[in-house]
Motif scaffolding. Structure first.
Motif, PDB file in Angstrom:
ATOM      1  N   GLY A   1      28.175  16.133  -5.068  1.00  0.00           N
ATOM      2  CA  GLY A   1      28.676  16.708  -3.968  1.00  0.00           C
ATOM      3  C   GLY A   1      29.704  18.037  -4.185  1.00  0.00           C
ATOM      4  O   GLY A   1      30.043  18.173  -5.254  1.00  0.00           O
ATOM      5  N   ALA A   2      29.857  18.543  -3.129  1.00  0.00           N
ATOM      6  CA  ALA A   2      31.139  19.447  -3.341  1.00  0.00           C
ATOM      7  C   ALA A   2      32.277  19.019  -3.599  1.00  0.00           C
ATOM      8  O   ALA A   2      32.737  18.075  -3.210  1.00  0.00           O
ATOM      9  CB  ALA A   2      31.056  20.547  -1.847  1.00  0.00           C
TER      10      ALA A   2
ATOM     11  N   THR B   1      35.569  19.287   0.348  1.00  0.00           N
ATOM     12  CA  THR B   1      34.275  18.684   0.304  1.00  0.00           C
ATOM     13  C   THR B   1      33.551  18.468   1.837  1.00  0.00           C
ATOM     14  O   THR B   1      32.630  18.716   1.973  1.00  0.00           O
ATOM     15  CB  THR B   1      34.464  17.149  -0.191  1.00  0.00           C
ATOM     16  N   PHE B   2      34.564  17.977   2.801  1.00  0.00           N
ATOM     17  CA  PHE B   2      33.990  17.897   3.955  1.00  0.00           C
ATOM     18  C   PHE B   2      33.986  19.025   5.027  1.00  0.00           C
ATOM     19  O   PHE B   2      35.054  19.457   5.310  1.00  0.00           O
ATOM     20  CB  PHE B   2      34.653  16.803   4.682  1.00  0.00           C
TER      21      PHE B   2
ATOM     22  N   SER C   1      40.418  19.604   4.290  1.00  0.00           N
ATOM     23  CA  SER C   1      40.871  18.160   4.577  1.00  0.00           C
ATOM     24  C   SER C   1      41.964  17.645   4.000  1.00  0.00           C
ATOM     25  O   SER C   1      42.585  18.406   3.128  1.00  0.00           O
ATOM     26  CB  SER C   1      39.759  17.236   4.221  1.00  0.00           C
ATOM     27  N   VAL C   2      42.782  16.636   4.424  1.00  0.00           N
ATOM     28  CA  VAL C   2      44.069  16.238   3.924  1.00  0.00           C
ATOM     29  C   VAL C   2      44.174  14.858   3.983  1.00  0.00           C
ATOM     30  O   VAL C   2      43.718  13.903   4.846  1.00  0.00           O
ATOM     31  CB  VAL C   2      45.027  17.055   4.855  1.00  0.00           C
ATOM     32  N   HIS C   3      44.903  14.293   2.879  1.00  0.00           N
ATOM     33  CA  HIS C   3      45.329  12.830   2.908  1.00  0.00           C
ATOM     34  C   HIS C   3      46.948  12.746   2.636  1.00  0.00           C
ATOM     35  O   HIS C   3      47.346  13.881   1.754  1.00  0.00           O
ATOM     36  CB  HIS C   3      44.520  12.250   1.871  1.00  0.00           C
TER      37      HIS C   3
ATOM     38  N   ASN D   1      45.344   9.020  -0.943  1.00  0.00           N
ATOM     39  CA  ASN D   1      44.206   9.141  -1.354  1.00  0.00           C
ATOM     40  C   ASN D   1      43.671  10.240  -2.319  1.00  0.00           C
ATOM     41  O   ASN D   1      43.580  11.249  -1.755  1.00  0.00           O
ATOM     42  CB  ASN D   1      43.135   8.751  -0.275  1.00  0.00           C
TER      43      ASN D   1
ATOM     44  N   SER E   1      40.056  11.418  -4.350  1.00  0.00           N
ATOM     45  CA  SER E   1      38.821  10.961  -4.523  1.00  0.00           C
ATOM     46  C   SER E   1      38.024  11.923  -4.706  1.00  0.00           C
ATOM     47  O   SER E   1      38.469  13.119  -4.645  1.00  0.00           O
ATOM     48  CB  SER E   1      38.367  10.102  -3.582  1.00  0.00           C
ATOM     49  N   PRO E   2      36.830  12.014  -5.022  1.00  0.00           N
ATOM     50  CA  PRO E   2      35.935  13.080  -5.225  1.00  0.00           C
ATOM     51  C   PRO E   2      35.938  14.251  -3.973  1.00  0.00           C
ATOM     52  O   PRO E   2      35.743  15.425  -4.085  1.00  0.00           O
ATOM     53  CB  PRO E   2      34.522  12.770  -5.343  1.00  0.00           C
ATOM     54  N   ALA E   3      36.556  13.683  -2.874  1.00  0.00           N
ATOM     55  CA  ALA E   3      36.670  14.360  -1.644  1.00  0.00           C
ATOM     56  C   ALA E   3      37.488  15.464  -1.731  1.00  0.00           C
ATOM     57  O   ALA E   3      37.806  16.539  -1.157  1.00  0.00           O
ATOM     58  CB  ALA E   3      36.929  13.714  -0.331  1.00  0.00           C
TER      59      ALA E   3
ATOM     60  N   TYR F   1      40.209   5.347  -6.357  1.00  0.00           N
ATOM     61  CA  TYR F   1      40.462   6.074  -5.239  1.00  0.00           C
ATOM     62  C   TYR F   1      40.887   5.694  -4.122  1.00  0.00           C
ATOM     63  O   TYR F   1      41.639   6.202  -3.249  1.00  0.00           O
ATOM     64  CB  TYR F   1      39.095   6.963  -4.902  1.00  0.00           C
TER      65      TYR F   1
END
Lengths: 457, 353
Positions: free
Chosen positions: A165-166, A248-249, A256-258, A278, A280-282, A314
């Motif tokens: 994925g991206a 990614t999204f 995106s943010v965590h 978090n 992760s691949p994201a 993750y």
């Protein structure tokens, strides 16, 4: 008589037991106040946060055992030992005659008649269990290192099937240098596409990597890219807010943010900051920023267990941001296409050694330590002029070094005077890395590569 | 440690004294009503009575027989996910006061995977406090709290669980449900506020109290192969709710937009696909003469990387993206030639005879 109200003891206990109200919680509006801070920090870094997509690729994702992830049929670890006479010859060529003599006695075998030398086929008589250990120790026969593709191992741990994925990248320099995570390049893709927040897409050329940080550098033909501020790791404080951004999204204006905090600084000998947001691949490859929009590091999968893993963590509250501001001259080496590894000396340390100094318990074959003639029993007294207080201290002193770095060490043999030598560190052999992970030893971070003695386990 | 020890000691003391708040009320079972201190606490306290526990059909071990719902009308309409456990005659709703109500099922919205329940307002003895569905999707980085009955931790009048986080992103593609009986192709709000079985159907709120999402089941992202916490944007649910509660204009959702057209649009691209287990990247092998691809100027060895906004990583993904496009459809194609990234519009035609 009027009984005590029920709450009096409770209130007393509560007052005694609980610490004074936490300062961060004393401001009831803190979260409301943080909202615009988070937004402006995101906006500050958004233009430098790019989307990274990969296409094609030949590398298979390997499991811990080195098998393709989709080809593992069952546990391989306790499989019976299979070897050929050639394997025995190979092992016989590597093993020290004195060691073989000792093993022979340990196995309770009758001594060879005087004058009759050992032969390769004698090794069989040691039994499969000992043979397996020897093959493993000398990394030959069935335990010979597997050929590596491009010299780099897989990043992903078993049990996690990586999606193509991206992922995310961060602009390092305005003329098209982009930092990404090695995770993004795991498939060894034929095409890498970098899309800027303004919608422009570029094909990217791979440059070098820092495997110890889990980051890679790619180049696109763009100019005047906005570069974020990379915060010096010494200015990062445990407990400060950490926002992990990703692309990614979707391709909206904001990444995106965590949200989390800095859990620890100076992880992996100053190469990473640990966060509880978090990762992760994201958001791998994305910037982890502070409240002012300064980049603390690049989100990457890392773990102290040496598998360069961490994807399986993750959702665990343990994430890593590889530091960038302290890369220094490594940036130029990566631009030149160099694959950087952490340094490896190749010594094992004694578990019962409390210092001062650090006693060498064993020396790995074909290691820099063997190259400069270090021997078991030697005591390392100083590293680059710093007195070694104990074996753990030695690991910290060596840990920050990269493969190829010269290290000046002084060591003492027996009662002699310390002798100074300069040794150039090597990269940790893949087999060594795997072996130390499998052994599950805790004496030292296995990714440092210097193994403890057999007795220390 | 200190804290829990203190609480334990307190509990022991209270028991020893034989009196306490637990026994203070008539039904023998009441909960503390601490005054909320911070604005966030006050906001949560204000929203809690508008969420209900939903209990449904059980049986198979894989079916979680509980969820959460949101009160959306004073007439007793409750919005929840259209989960397997929601069955006629077996779906019960537990309100904030602990009262249980049998729920009637209204037709679901199969596209969004949600369903309205209806309880009889005449049997309700507390005010029904409906929530309004927000008409906008929160921006990335908006702090949110999420309310639901995660793991059925709350029973009777016990309060639901609240989790806190931030809106990570709003994404439209590349998501799949692990147990895929909910075919959702719209946008989802992704958040790091924890979502768990039982929490599904609960509400996602901004700090100023707007209901911005309905907790969806945990979804897996095809982009990352990891699980993500998701919520269906409230804005997408407004029409469905308005239709069945009679509070707004009736909007009929088109039933099936993705019906396969009678004639498949023609593009004239032949990809280099030698088969195999993993579909290769979408390299162009051949461009048919006088085809739309020819008109665009596509050439052999070009790599197709995007159709519209969708990334194309394999021949299979390209075929899927083109399937269902009728003649006349216009497709924005992004492709790589050498080191250049090019873009152009492909206008599909009738297939040649």
């Amino acid at each position: 008589m009027i009984p005590n109200p029920w709450w009096v003891p409770a209130a007393l206990l509560v007052c005694a037991g609980l610490p004074a109200q936490h300062p961060a919680l004393s401001d009831p509006l803190e979260l409301l106040r943080l909202q615009p801070v988070l937004r402006s920090a995101m906006r500050a870094v958004a233009p430098s946060t790019v989307r990274v997509e990969t296409f094609g690729g030949t590398r298979q994702i390997l499991t811990e055992e080195g098998q393709p992830a989709d080809a593992v049929s069952g546990p391989q670890r306790d499989a019976p030992l299979r070897y050929t006479p050639k394997h025995l010859e190979e092992l016989f060529g590597k093993i020290d005659p004195d060691e073989l003599g000792q093993l022979w006695r340990d196995a309770g075998l009758e001594p060879k008649p005087a004058g009759e030398p050992f032969e390769a086929r004698d090794l069989q008589r040691l039994g499969d269990a000992r043979l397996k250990q020897l093959f493993r120790k000398y990394r030959c026969g069935p335990f010979a290192p597997r050929p590596e593709r491009g010299g780099l191992g897989a990043l992903t741990p078993p049990g996690f099937l990586q999606a193509q994925g991206a992922t995310t990248g961060v602009v390092l320099e305005p003329d098209g240098w982009i930092l990404v995570s090695r995770f993004a390049l795991n498939f060894d893709p034929t095409t890498i596409l970098v899309t800027l927040p303004d919608g422009r897409s570029f094909t990217a050329r791979r440059a070098g990597e820092d495997t110890s940080r889990g980051i890679a550098l790619v180049k696109i033909d763009a100019t005047d890219l906005p570069v974020p501020t990379f915060l010096d790791p010494t200015e990062v404080r445990v407990g400060e807010w950490a926002f992990a951004l990703g692309r990614t999204f979707g391709g909206g204006p904001l990444p995106s943010v965590h949200v989390g905090i800095v859990s620890a600084t100076d992880r992996l000998f100053g190469r990473a900051v640990q966060i509880d947001a978090n990762t992760s691949p994201a958001n791998y490859g994305g910037p982890v920023i502070d409240v002012r929009g300064r980049v603390l590091g690049i989100a990457v999968p890392l773990s102290p267990q040496g598998r360069d893993a961490g994807v399986d963590w993750y959702d665990s509250g343990i994430g890593f941001a590889a530091t960038v501001a302290n890369l220094g001259e490594l940036v130029d080496r990566m631009k030149a296409g160099e694959i950087l590894h952490r340094g490896w000396l190749g010594i094992g340390l004694a578990a019962d050694d409390l210092g001062p100094g650090a006693r060498v318990a064993n020396v790995a074959p074909e290691s820099p330590a063997r190259g400069v003639g270090l021997r078991p029993g030697d005591e390392i007294v100083t590293i680059d002029g710093t007195e070694v207080r104990n074996p753990f201290h030695l690991q910290v002193l060596l840990g920050a070094h990269m493969a190829g770095d010269p290290v000046h060490l002084r060591h003492r043999r027996g009662d002699g005077e310390p002798v100074g030598i300069t040794v150039f560190l090597a990269e940790v052999p893949r087999a060594e890395r795997e072996e130390s992970t499998r052994a599950g030893e805790t004496f030292q971070p296995p990714w440092e590569g210097d193994r403890p003695p057999e007795g220390g386990r | 440690m200190i804290r829990s020890a203190t609480l334990l000691l307190t509990a022991v003391l209270l028991t020893a004294l034989g009196a306490g708040p637990l026994a203070a009320q008539g039904d023998g079972y009441a909960f503390d009503e601490r005054e909320p201190g911070t604005p966030l606490e006050a906001m949560i306290a204000a929203k809690l009575p508008s969420l209900v526990k939903v209990h449904g059909a059980s049986g198979l071990r894989t079916i979680v027989p509980y969820a959460t719902g949101v009160i959306v009308s004073t007439e007793g309409h409750i919005l929840t996910l259209d989960l397997v456990m929601v069955q006629a005659g077996q779906t019960r709703v537990v309100l904030a006061d602990g009262s249980v109500h049998m729920a009637e099922l209204l037709p679901p919205d199969t596209r969004l995977g949600v369903r309205l329940l209806k309880i009889d307002p005449r049997e309700v003895h507390i005010p029904l406090l409906p929530l309004e569905l927000a008409d906008t999707v929160p921006e990335n980085g908006t702090f949110v709290f999420s309310i639901g009955n995660a793991f059925r931790l709350a029973e009777f009048s016990e309060k639901l669980s609240v989790t806190f986080g931030v809106v990570s992103a709003t994404a439209s593609t590349g998501l799949r449900y692990q147990l895929s009986d909910l075919d959702y192709d719209g946008q989802l709000i992704l958040t790091d506020a924890a979502n768990n079985p039982g929490h599904y159907g609960g509400g996602l709120f901004t700090l100023d109290g707007r209901l911005v999402g309905l907790n969806a089941r945990i979804v897996e992202s095809t982009e990352t192969n990891t699980l993500v916490n998701a919520a269906i944007p409230a804005a997408d649910l407004r029409d469905y709710v308005a239709r069945w509660t009679g509070t707004g204009p009736v909007v009929v959702t088109p039933e099936d937009e993705s019906a396969v057209p009678a004639v498949q649009g023609y593009h004239g691209i032949v990809l280099f696909d030698q088969g195999g287990r993993r579909s290769p990247p979408a390299y162009v092998e051949r461009v048919r003469r006088r085809s739309p691809a020819d008109a665009l100027g596509l050439r052999p060895d070009d790599l197709i990387v995007r159709v519209g906004q969708q990334t194309i990583r394999s021949c299979k993904e390209f075929e899927e993206a083109m399937a269902g496009l009728a003649p006349g459809a216009q497709v924005e194609l992004t492709y790589k030639r050498g080191d250049d990234v090019l873009r152009g519009t492909l206008v599909l035609t009738e297939p040649p005879r």
